[in-house]
Design a protein around this motif. Structure first.
Motif, PDB file in Angstrom:
ATOM      1  N   GLU A   1       8.695  25.104   3.501  1.00  0.00           N
ATOM      2  CA  GLU A   1       7.606  24.292   2.966  1.00  0.00           C
ATOM      3  C   GLU A   1       8.099  23.556   1.744  1.00  0.00           C
ATOM      4  OE1 GLU A   1       3.826  26.009   1.684  1.00  0.00           O
ATOM      5  OE2 GLU A   1       3.311  26.305   3.797  1.00  0.00           O
ATOM      6  N   LEU A   2       7.733  22.294   1.629  1.00  0.00           N
ATOM      7  CA  LEU A   2       8.058  21.538   0.432  1.00  0.00           C
ATOM      8  C   LEU A   2       7.079  21.922  -0.690  1.00  0.00           C
ATOM      9  CD1 LEU A   2       8.807  18.010   1.943  1.00  0.00           C
ATOM     10  CD2 LEU A   2      10.336  19.960   1.613  1.00  0.00           C
ATOM     11  N   GLU A   3       7.384  21.478  -1.890  1.00  0.00           N
ATOM     12  CA  GLU A   3       6.560  21.863  -3.039  1.00  0.00           C
ATOM     13  C   GLU A   3       5.108  21.426  -2.897  1.00  0.00           C
ATOM     14  OE1 GLU A   3       8.298  20.558  -6.658  1.00  0.00           O
ATOM     15  OE2 GLU A   3       9.996  21.932  -6.543  1.00  0.00           O
ATOM     16  N   ASP A   4       4.889  20.328  -2.196  1.00  0.00           N
ATOM     17  CA  ASP A   4       3.513  19.847  -2.027  1.00  0.00           C
ATOM     18  C   ASP A   4       2.809  20.507  -0.849  1.00  0.00           C
ATOM     19  OD1 ASP A   4       4.828  18.715   0.091  1.00  0.00           O
ATOM     20  OD2 ASP A   4       4.215  16.654  -0.311  1.00  0.00           O
ATOM     21  N   GLY A   5       3.458  21.493  -0.230  1.00  0.00           N
ATOM     22  CA  GLY A   5       2.863  22.208   0.890  1.00  0.00           C
ATOM     23  C   GLY A   5       3.179  21.643   2.252  1.00  0.00           C
ATOM     24  N   ALA A   6       3.944  20.568   2.308  1.00  0.00           N
ATOM     25  CA  ALA A   6       4.303  19.982   3.603  1.00  0.00           C
ATOM     26  C   ALA A   6       5.165  20.967   4.393  1.00  0.00           C
ATOM     27  CB  ALA A   6       5.048  18.673   3.403  1.00  0.00           C
ATOM     28  N   PRO A   7       4.696  21.411   5.563  1.00  0.00           N
ATOM     29  CA  PRO A   7       5.483  22.361   6.356  1.00  0.00           C
ATOM     30  C   PRO A   7       6.534  21.633   7.198  1.00  0.00           C
ATOM     31  CG  PRO A   7       3.355  21.987   7.398  1.00  0.00           C
ATOM     32  CD  PRO A   7       3.379  21.121   6.161  1.00  0.00           C
ATOM     33  N   LEU A   8       7.737  22.172   7.192  1.00  0.00           N
ATOM     34  CA  LEU A   8       8.816  21.629   8.012  1.00  0.00           C
ATOM     35  C   LEU A   8       9.233  22.706   9.004  1.00  0.00           C
ATOM     36  CD1 LEU A   8      11.127  19.952   5.322  1.00  0.00           C
ATOM     37  CD2 LEU A   8       9.078  19.021   6.407  1.00  0.00           C
ATOM     38  N   ARG A   9       9.340  22.319  10.261  1.00  0.00           N
ATOM     39  CA  ARG A   9       9.783  23.258  11.289  1.00  0.00           C
ATOM     40  C   ARG A   9      10.681  22.522  12.269  1.00  0.00           C
ATOM     41  NH1 ARG A   9       4.220  25.145  10.893  1.00  0.00           N
ATOM     42  NH2 ARG A   9       3.536  23.796  12.588  1.00  0.00           N
ATOM     43  N   GLY A  10      11.676  23.219  12.764  1.00  0.00           N
ATOM     44  CA  GLY A  10      12.543  22.606  13.754  1.00  0.00           C
ATOM     45  C   GLY A  10      13.511  23.617  14.332  1.00  0.00           C
ATOM     46  N   PHE A  11      14.091  23.292  15.476  1.00  0.00           N
ATOM     47  CA  PHE A  11      15.116  24.123  16.104  1.00  0.00           C
ATOM     48  C   PHE A  11      16.479  23.490  15.861  1.00  0.00           C
ATOM     49  CE2 PHE A  11      11.551  25.833  18.520  1.00  0.00           C
ATOM     50  CZ  PHE A  11      11.901  27.170  18.623  1.00  0.00           C
ATOM     51  N   VAL A  12      17.406  24.289  15.382  1.00  0.00           N
ATOM     52  CA  VAL A  12      18.774  23.837  15.165  1.00  0.00           C
ATOM     53  C   VAL A  12      19.639  24.421  16.277  1.00  0.00           C
ATOM     54  CG1 VAL A  12      20.734  23.816  13.576  1.00  0.00           C
ATOM     55  CG2 VAL A  12      18.396  23.743  12.673  1.00  0.00           C
TER      56      VAL A  12
END
Length: 267
Positions: free
Chosen positions: A114-125
């Motif tokens: 999660e970024l500081e502003d709460g933006a969730p990031l998700r992904g498959f590497v």
């Protein structure tokens, strides 16, 4: 990335969660990824082309059993040509990398932050490599061809997304990010810079703010482009005479897995 391309498509996928029928191309890509994951589960000396060939039927069976809807997509008569296509792509991989010469740290990893502003990031590497020096490399397999003029807005966006997630989850700027295109046997590489990634983080925060505003208002306009020809949601799109279902509202369960995100996925 969906929201950048088409806000309405993002809504259908992330909020309405309307399932998309599997395509033959997507299923082939999933099987190729499964074969390469299984390949790197073997001792390095055993990762030979003939062993990779032998892994294909089991990988197909696992994909088929895990996604029953794909069984009807590949008939018994089509199975041998389909598996031949998978093997051809896997053999092309050997002309780009030698899997017997290194051991990846991990394969097919789901990364969340999660970024500081709460933006969730998700992904498959697809693969993470760690050099003896500690340098980190992210590798993503593509079963299609190298993108054309839209490289900046597709492949490069995805690479920066992965790089930023590594920075936020591991505190490391990857030394290299690599896209391996099997269809035309090409590799695209990107060397990220921390200042560039911080600028990209601000771009994602602005994108997340736009998503939240759309979620509040329920306004997700369609954005027509050449990609519309391949969109499974076209029958529901007002730009093509369709009618979207009633807006269900922004998810309020509070569970992380139920919250839409600025997620990226690989083919």
């Amino acid at each position: 990335m969906d929201f950048k391309q088409c806000p309405l498509k993002y809504r259908f996928r992330a909020i309405d969660r309307i399932p998309e029928p599997p395509s033959r191309r997507a299923v082939r890509g999933t099987v190729v990824h499964a074969v390469l994951e299984d390949l790197y589960g073997l001792p390095a000396a055993e990762r030979l082309p003939e062993r990779a060939d032998a892994l294909v039927p089991a990988a197909w069976a696992r994909v088929r059993d895990g996604q029953p809807e794909v069984a009807g997509l590949i008939t018994d008569q089509q199975l041998d040509p389909f598996l031949h296509e998978v093997r051809t792509l896997v053999r092309r991989y050997y002309r780009l990398e030698d899997p017997t010469r290194f051991d990846p740290e991990s394969c097919e990893v789901r990364v969340e932050t999660e970024l500081e502003d709460g933006a969730p990031l998700r992904g498959f590497v697809d693969r993470i490599d760690i050099a003896p020096t500690g340098a980190l490399r992210i590798v993503d397999y593509k079963t299609g061809r190298v993108p054309g003029p839209d490289y900046e807005t597709t492949a490069l966006f995805q690479l920066k997304f992965y790089a930023l997630m590594m920075l936020r989850t591991r505190g490391l700027v990857p030394a290299q990010l690599r896209l391996i295109y099997l269809a035309d046997e090409q590799i695209l590489t990107y060397t990220p810079d921390e200042r560039e990634l911080l600028r990209f983080e601000r771009t994602l925060s602005a994108l997340w703010a736009a998503i939240l505003e759309a979620g509040r208002t329920g306004v997700f306009p369609p954005n027509t482009s050449r990609l519309c020809s391949y969109c499974d949601y076209k029958p529901l799109c007002p730009a093509f005479g369709g009618t979207p279902p009633p807006y269900p509202g922004w998810p309020t369960s509070g569970r992380r897995q139920d919250t839409p995100s600025a997620e990226t996925a690989s083919e």
